[in-house]
Write a protein that holds these residues in place. Sequence first.
Motif, mmCIF file in Angstrom:
data_model
loop_
_atom_site.group_PDB
_atom_site.id
_atom_site.type_symbol
_atom_site.label_atom_id
_atom_site.label_comp_id
_atom_site.label_asym_id
_atom_site.label_seq_id
_atom_site.Cartn_x
_atom_site.Cartn_y
_atom_site.Cartn_z
ATOM 1 N N TYR A 90 0.801 -1.221 0.000
ATOM 2 C CA TYR A 90 0.000 0.000 0.000
ATOM 3 C C TYR A 90 0.832 1.268 0.000
ATOM 4 C CZ TYR A 90 -3.643 3.235 1.621
ATOM 5 O OH TYR A 90 -4.512 4.271 1.740
ATOM 6 N N ILE A 91 1.964 1.230 0.690
ATOM 7 C CA ILE A 91 2.739 2.454 0.840
ATOM 8 C C ILE A 91 4.211 2.118 0.957
ATOM 9 C CG2 ILE A 91 2.475 2.444 3.354
ATOM 10 C CD1 ILE A 91 2.475 5.543 1.109
ATOM 11 N N GLY A 92 5.065 2.890 0.266
ATOM 12 C CA GLY A 92 6.504 2.679 0.296
ATOM 13 C C GLY A 92 7.166 3.402 1.454
ATOM 14 N N ASP A 93 8.393 2.982 1.766
ATOM 15 C CA ASP A 93 9.093 3.553 2.917
ATOM 16 C C ASP A 93 9.278 5.061 2.803
ATOM 17 O OD1 ASP A 93 9.218 1.016 3.778
ATOM 18 O OD2 ASP A 93 11.406 0.852 3.829
ATOM 19 N N ASN A 94 9.404 5.574 1.575
ATOM 20 C CA ASN A 94 9.671 7.006 1.407
ATOM 21 C C ASN A 94 8.439 7.865 1.646
ATOM 22 O OD1 ASN A 94 8.504 5.867 -0.866
ATOM 23 N ND2 ASN A 94 9.332 7.423 -2.240
ATOM 24 N N ASN A 95 7.302 7.248 1.996
ATOM 25 C CA ASN A 95 6.092 8.027 2.236
ATOM 26 C C ASN A 95 5.790 8.234 3.717
ATOM 27 O OD1 ASN A 95 4.975 6.258 -0.522
ATOM 28 N ND2 ASN A 95 5.178 8.461 -0.551
ATOM 29 N N TYR A 96 6.700 7.825 4.597
ATOM 30 C CA TYR A 96 6.494 7.987 6.024
ATOM 31 C C TYR A 96 7.257 9.206 6.532
ATOM 32 C CZ TYR A 96 4.693 3.215 6.049
ATOM 33 O OH TYR A 96 3.962 2.097 5.814
ATOM 34 N N THR A 97 6.577 10.054 7.307
ATOM 35 C CA THR A 97 7.262 11.188 7.939
ATOM 36 C C THR A 97 6.731 11.364 9.348
ATOM 37 O OG1 THR A 97 5.653 12.852 7.247
ATOM 38 C CG2 THR A 97 7.451 12.367 5.715
ATOM 39 N N ASP A 98 7.499 12.074 10.143
ATOM 40 C CA ASP A 98 7.027 12.460 11.459
ATOM 41 C C ASP A 98 6.087 13.656 11.300
ATOM 42 O OD1 ASP A 98 6.760 12.367 14.151
ATOM 43 O OD2 ASP A 98 8.683 13.275 14.624
ATOM 44 N N SER A 99 5.594 14.159 12.404
ATOM 45 C CA SER A 99 4.604 15.236 12.347
ATOM 46 C C SER A 99 5.136 16.489 11.675
ATOM 47 C CB SER A 99 4.118 15.577 13.761
ATOM 48 O OG SER A 99 5.228 15.916 14.586
ATOM 49 N N ASP A 100 6.486 16.684 11.693
ATOM 50 C CA ASP A 100 7.027 17.882 11.051
ATOM 51 C C ASP A 100 7.295 17.661 9.566
ATOM 52 O OD1 ASP A 100 9.205 16.262 10.993
ATOM 53 O OD2 ASP A 100 10.516 17.567 12.170
ATOM 54 N N GLY A 101 6.997 16.460 9.067
ATOM 55 C CA GLY A 101 7.133 16.197 7.638
ATOM 56 C C GLY A 101 8.533 15.872 7.183
ATOM 57 N N THR A 102 9.484 15.661 8.112
ATOM 58 C CA THR A 102 10.859 15.423 7.682
ATOM 59 C C THR A 102 11.432 14.096 8.174
ATOM 60 O OG1 THR A 102 11.715 16.647 9.585
ATOM 61 C CG2 THR A 102 11.353 17.872 7.542
ATOM 62 N N LYS A 103 11.292 13.804 9.447
ATOM 63 C CA LYS A 103 11.984 12.653 10.019
ATOM 64 C C LYS A 103 11.391 11.353 9.489
ATOM 65 C CE LYS A 103 13.188 15.133 14.256
ATOM 66 N NZ LYS A 103 12.382 16.344 13.975
ATOM 67 N N GLN A 104 12.271 10.466 9.026
ATOM 68 C CA GLN A 104 11.814 9.239 8.398
ATOM 69 C C GLN A 104 11.751 8.102 9.414
ATOM 70 O OE1 GLN A 104 10.875 8.961 5.003
ATOM 71 N NE2 GLN A 104 10.874 11.155 5.267
ATOM 72 N N TRP A 105 10.656 8.038 10.158
ATOM 73 C CA TRP A 105 10.448 6.919 11.060
ATOM 74 C C TRP A 105 8.983 6.855 11.464
ATOM 75 C CZ3 TRP A 105 14.244 10.339 13.688
ATOM 76 C CH2 TRP A 105 13.630 11.304 14.495
ATOM 77 N N VAL A 106 8.648 5.756 12.125
ATOM 78 C CA VAL A 106 7.331 5.559 12.713
ATOM 79 C C VAL A 106 7.541 5.296 14.188
ATOM 80 C CG1 VAL A 106 5.343 4.009 12.815
ATOM 81 C CG2 VAL A 106 6.282 4.670 10.603
ATOM 82 N N VAL A 107 6.719 5.891 15.050
ATOM 83 C CA VAL A 107 6.827 5.685 16.490
ATOM 84 C C VAL A 107 5.680 4.784 16.941
ATOM 85 C CG1 VAL A 107 6.978 6.759 18.759
ATOM 86 C CG2 VAL A 107 7.821 7.977 16.739
ATOM 87 N N LEU A 108 6.035 3.648 17.549
ATOM 88 C CA LEU A 108 5.048 2.762 18.151
ATOM 89 C C LEU A 108 5.153 2.943 19.661
ATOM 90 C CD1 LEU A 108 5.697 -0.523 16.108
ATOM 91 C CD2 LEU A 108 4.199 1.375 15.544
ATOM 92 N N ASN A 109 4.090 3.464 20.261
ATOM 93 C CA ASN A 109 4.075 3.732 21.701
ATOM 94 C C ASN A 109 3.388 2.560 22.404
ATOM 95 O OD1 ASN A 109 2.006 5.335 23.936
ATOM 96 N ND2 ASN A 109 4.215 5.341 24.232
#
Length: 825
Positions: free
Chosen positions: A282-301
């Motif tokens: 559905y979605i490639g790695d380059n489509n993930y950003t943090d809330s500021d639109g820059t940091k390339q990661w996902v946070v699992l709390n």
Amino acid sequence: MVNATDNQTNVFNATVEFGTSRGTMGGLSGGIFWNATVTLTGDEGSNTLTVRVFDNATNTQTITATYWIDTISPVINITNPSSNGTTVHNPDGNVTFNWTVTDVNASSTNVTIYDLQGNVITSSTVSNQNGSVGAILTGLKPGPYTASFGASDGAGNGKQLGTNALSFTLNSQQNSTLIEVELNNSFGPNGGIQILNSTGQRPSGNVYFNQTLIKSVFVNSTRAGVNVTVNITALGINFNENKTTALGLTVLTSASDSLVAAQSSGVNTLDTVVLFKNMSQYIGDNNYTDSDGTKQWVVLNILKALGKLKPVFINDDSGRDLYKLSQCASNTVPTTAVNRTNACYTNGSSFVNLYVPHLSGGALADPQNGIPTINLTTPNEDLALPGVSDANLVFTGVVKSVDLNTSTCVYNLTNAAGTSVISSTSFTPSQAEAGSTNYTFTIDADTTLTNSSIYNLTVRCDSNSANVSAKTKGFVVNDTTRPAVKTLTSSSSGTTTVTLTWTLTTNENATCRYTTNVNANFTHMNNFGTTGAKTHTSGISYTSDTSGTYYFACNDTTGNGNGLNYTNSSAFSVDVTPAAAAAVSSGGGGSTTTTATTAEGASSTKKWITALNPGATATMNILDAKIPVTSLSLEIANRVEKVEIKVTKLNSAPATAVPEGTGKVHSYLKVDTQNLKDTDIKSAKFKFKVEKSWLTANNYQISDVLLTRFDGVKWTDLPTKSLGATDGVETFEAVSPGFSTFAIVGRTKVEAVKAVEEAKKAEDAAKTPEVKEEPKAEEKKEEKKAETPVIPTQPKKPYTGWIVALIIVVVAVAGYFVWQKKKND
């Protein structure tokens, strides 16, 4: 077949004219019925057959018929979309395709649309079409596709689907409200997706998805202790609204896919889990950003105190590819993009944050809850009593654990009676990739087993928590594999007689032989002086300078290898000191140099019994997993017969290896052919595979992979494109103008520049003529008429003393005759 009847005077004769041929037809004549068979020839396209029949009364009748000759497949030229990678913008999801078909007798043409997983989405067929063709395919959702074009003619010649193809991405409008409902239904009550525009508002109605929208994925499952909020930008070539597999979300540790992830961690059940299923489609790695639109990661709390639990990152859609996470530096949020090997976690007093590269999943595992998971690949644990094809078996498998103690692993081997063959020998599994919970192992038992006998293999490993895991598997030996030559070396001794000693080792007890005749069968080779075990030696003596190539072959106790010509070869040269010189010189040692041929690995061969005509497509599918090439497709240019193609994986670099600094080689290959020259093909398409783990381990992107070919002078890069990924393996396609030696390489932009420089050097070196040094001025004055040089074929012999003695004898004899003559006078 031509038939003629005449009830009055009988048929007398007949003539035919077709193409450039004309003449009298023989056949059954002299009666009222006459027939004959005509083999028609002519030019491509429409031709005319004329038949004239005569009777005995000189009456005639002429009949004409039209026939077609068509041996060439239709030619397809795609005009719209204009090139690979084109983005088509159309709000209604319709895409117009235009192409031309050139053929003298076209019968049909078609275009078929595939998604990234190779599923057919839609197609269109046009009958009896030659020339310009157009088709509009409707209702496509936003995302990447492949369009394949085909055509056939009345003679059955055809371009198969896939031989003419291009990729494109569709940017169309979809109803955002309906899609949001669909996605939320797939995620269930514990999570969902909100679709937002650039101002953070939820749009309604039809909007462009691949251009302006953002998706906010959230999981709020207090019961399971997991909270996730992720913004996904709608930019990037991998954004795919046209998913073919339903998305899903798992937060329950008792779910079936959660138990799969637990097994990959080497525990019974996970303490906490969140698994997003099928998100990679559905979605490639380059489509993930943090809330500021820059940091390339996902946070699992995860709302849980860490304690003794181990955080893991689930890297795939199914929970089989897991990585142990290390704590982030200084226990703070990362400042740069993360990938699967440097993903990390921060530890709070009552929660844990996992910083991972994409939305697939994460979990907490209790290392004391369960035992390492052991899976055997050789012998095959999925079969009741698998057969193995080698009496000297190499055992392979995987141990999965989040807390493996690699120093505790042992194996033993027993026969059917329970008697120990190998007892408690240790081995060390290797981590498949940094942080991975998968540990691979290879065990060379170095023991020759008895053919047609049953054995039991037991493998045992412990965790650091002292949890013991063991697996026992029975198998039967069905030895059909020839002995493998592990090492081949040579040495020499002596001066006037040089003895060249060959030493060869095999993986099992074998009989080995040698010959200098490349065509000699095993039965006509010479036995090694010492053979029958795993080490084989033979000394060969020479009294004169000799060079050439020795060929070696081995067979085992069950006869595997008897029909071979040779399996290994080595060039050699022997320098013998002449015997006459030994008495007047200090002598010298004999020497030998050997150049072992490139070690060949697995190979696959295909023969075409019937002839291949121009325009035909010949395909060779390769099923051997040891060969990275999965298929080879040829477009034939000239008629060829009895074609044979062999694709071989090389286990060592060839003499003309890829230059250092121009990339890392994944595999070397060579393609050998019989009755097929490069000029007989228009092009050859290779499909090959590269493991994602190899790309990650060597810091290469998908776009860095290519196939390169050695053309006899330099390495030349071939046009290469990615066809997508399946089960951790990337598939690529490359086009080559011919066959020789190939290499699958990873190459960055910096390495690509170096590769161009090395290729230029090789080409210049091949073109540069030898430069001879000009003689000095004094030497030019004394130049004499050029004479043809005499090149000795053997080393110079020390004959000077004999020549001087002979001259003295001649002078003495002449003096004697002069003295006699004076005396007589």
